[in-house]
Design a protein around this motif. Structure first.
Motif, PDB file in Angstrom:
ATOM      1  N   LEU A   1      12.961  -5.243   1.441  1.00  0.00           N
ATOM      2  CA  LEU A   1      14.083  -4.115   1.670  1.00  0.00           C
ATOM      3  C   LEU A   1      13.485  -2.900   2.375  1.00  0.00           C
ATOM      4  N   GLY A   2      14.122  -2.548   3.373  1.00  0.00           N
ATOM      5  CA  GLY A   2      13.637  -1.130   4.052  1.00  0.00           C
ATOM      6  C   GLY A   2      12.507  -1.286   5.156  1.00  0.00           C
TER       7      GLY A   2
ATOM      8  N   HIS B   1      17.429  -4.102   6.260  1.00  0.00           N
ATOM      9  CA  HIS B   1      18.293  -3.169   5.578  1.00  0.00           C
ATOM     10  C   HIS B   1      19.200  -3.962   4.650  1.00  0.00           C
ATOM     11  N   SER B   2      19.903  -3.329   3.530  1.00  0.00           N
ATOM     12  CA  SER B   2      20.516  -4.527   2.878  1.00  0.00           C
ATOM     13  C   SER B   2      21.787  -5.017   3.644  1.00  0.00           C
ATOM     14  N   LYS B   3      22.508  -4.205   4.361  1.00  0.00           N
ATOM     15  CA  LYS B   3      23.633  -4.803   5.094  1.00  0.00           C
ATOM     16  C   LYS B   3      23.102  -5.840   5.946  1.00  0.00           C
ATOM     17  N   ALA B   4      22.060  -5.526   6.686  1.00  0.00           N
ATOM     18  CA  ALA B   4      21.604  -6.643   7.730  1.00  0.00           C
ATOM     19  C   ALA B   4      21.344  -7.639   6.848  1.00  0.00           C
TER      20      ALA B   4
ATOM     21  N   ARG C   1      14.182 -13.505  -1.834  1.00  0.00           N
ATOM     22  CA  ARG C   1      13.172 -12.717  -1.132  1.00  0.00           C
ATOM     23  C   ARG C   1      12.304 -12.084  -2.279  1.00  0.00           C
ATOM     24  N   PRO C   2      11.377 -13.019  -2.715  1.00  0.00           N
ATOM     25  CA  PRO C   2      10.468 -12.666  -4.061  1.00  0.00           C
ATOM     26  C   PRO C   2      10.006 -11.063  -3.912  1.00  0.00           C
ATOM     27  N   LEU C   3       9.765 -10.678  -2.536  1.00  0.00           N
ATOM     28  CA  LEU C   3       8.831  -9.122  -2.500  1.00  0.00           C
ATOM     29  C   LEU C   3       9.895  -8.169  -3.285  1.00  0.00           C
TER      30      LEU C   3
ATOM     31  N   ILE D   1       9.571  -4.512  -4.358  1.00  0.00           N
ATOM     32  CA  ILE D   1       8.976  -3.699  -3.359  1.00  0.00           C
ATOM     33  C   ILE D   1      10.038  -3.122  -2.247  1.00  0.00           C
ATOM     34  N   SER D   2       9.910  -1.892  -1.811  1.00  0.00           N
ATOM     35  CA  SER D   2      10.813  -1.705  -0.612  1.00  0.00           C
ATOM     36  C   SER D   2       9.997  -0.599   0.149  1.00  0.00           C
TER      37      SER D   2
END
Ligand code: SF4
Length: 297
Positions: free
Chosen positions: A117-118, A125-128, A144-146, A170-171
């Motif tokens: 994420l990010g 990004h969360s919307k995409a 998305r395990p990370l 993670i982000s």
């Protein structure tokens, strides 16, 4: 429980595979894309799969039907482009749809990616990430395990088939935690970024005029070599390596015309005899010596 990891070969997808391997049967799927995708080549992916003993499936999208399907999204991306011609959201959707088809055929329940994420401005990004999930018909099935702990629970987590507590949160763009994890799992990885020609301005300038017509496999190979003139209709090698590359392309695509000077100088490929004279003039222009004869085949 079987999981199919969308594998680019980069650190994030390597980690996704290692994290999930602790609680599932993991397979990798790697797509060879016509304009590259950054992280590493299929040879490098194969090394990882052999070393870690994880099955790897390679899907070649540089030819035939898959190539034309991929080119269609470059020509008409539903979700727009990045800074150049890179249709990142559509590209991710394309890959995940193909991964889903493979998973369905092979009775693999979960699809996973190394997305963080990010981490990437256009597609992570969360919307995409939500759009990609919905459009590839993987709502609730894409793990998305990370970044899992920062995202909605997937169906497999809800059912307890995947233990969410073992997934990560993670982000952002810092790769510090990923690098620590690489040490923990003792995995090697290629350096990040680069590689997708669709993000390169100079390459996209060459590609743009071709987009209104049917683009062939040989067009793409020629775009990646040498000096291009007349909208990729005349291509000159810049050095011996590129001259050899042009010769290789000619061997694979007999319809192309290869022009070689009998003195040292650039070779050229043309697609149509109408460009013969112009190509010879260009070869002369970029040669140090006067060219008396050309070999044309
Ligand atoms: S940079 Fe974008 S277009 Fe290029 S391979 Fe990656 S997701 Fe696809």
């Amino acid at each position: 429980m079987k999981v199919l990891v969308l594998f680019s070969g980069g650190l994030d997808s390597r980690l996704a595979a290692k994290i999930l391997e602790e609680q599932a049967d993991v397979e990798l799927i790697n797509f060879i894309l016509p304009f590259g995708q950054g992280c590493c080549n299929s040879h490098c992916s194969l090394n990882f799969s052999q070393k870690e003993n994880i099955r790897l499936n390679i899907v070649d999208c540089t030819k035939s039907k898959l190539l034309q399907e991929y080119l269609e999204i470059i020509k008409n991306p539903k979700f727009g482009r990045g800074t150049c011609f890179n249709p990142c959201i559509d590209c991710r959707i394309f890959l995940l749809k193909k991964a889903r088809e493979y998973a369905e055929k092979n009775k693999i329940e979960i699809i996973a990616t190394g997305e963080v994420l990010g981490e990437r401005p256009i597609s992570q990004h969360s919307k995409a990430m939500k759009i990609v999930e919905e459009e590839s018909k993987l709502t609730g099935r894409l793990l998305r395990p990370l970044s899992a702990k920062l995202l909605e629970e997937t169906e497999a987590e809800k059912r307890g088939e995947i233990d969410r507590s073992k997934l990560l949160d993670i982000s952002g763009r810092s790769r510090k935690r990923q690098i620590e994890l690489a040490k923990k799992y003792n995995i090697e990885y290629p350096s990040p970024g680069g590689g997708c020609l669709l993000c390169e301005e100079e390459f996209c300038k060459k590609l743009e005029p071709l987009l209104s017509n049917k683009i062939t496999e040989s067009d793409i190979k020629l775009l990646k070599v040498g000096r291009n003139f007349e909208n990729n209709n005349i291509v000159l090698g810049r050095n011996r390596e590129e001259n050899e590359k042009l010769e290789e392309i000619k061997k694979e695509h007999k319809n192309l015309i290869l022009i070689e000077p009998e003195e040292p100088g650039p070779s050229a490929i043309i697609k149509n005899k109408k460009h013969l004279q112009q190509a010879q003039e260009l070869i002369q222009k970029y040669s140090k010596k006067k060219i008396e004869k050309f070999k044309i085949r």
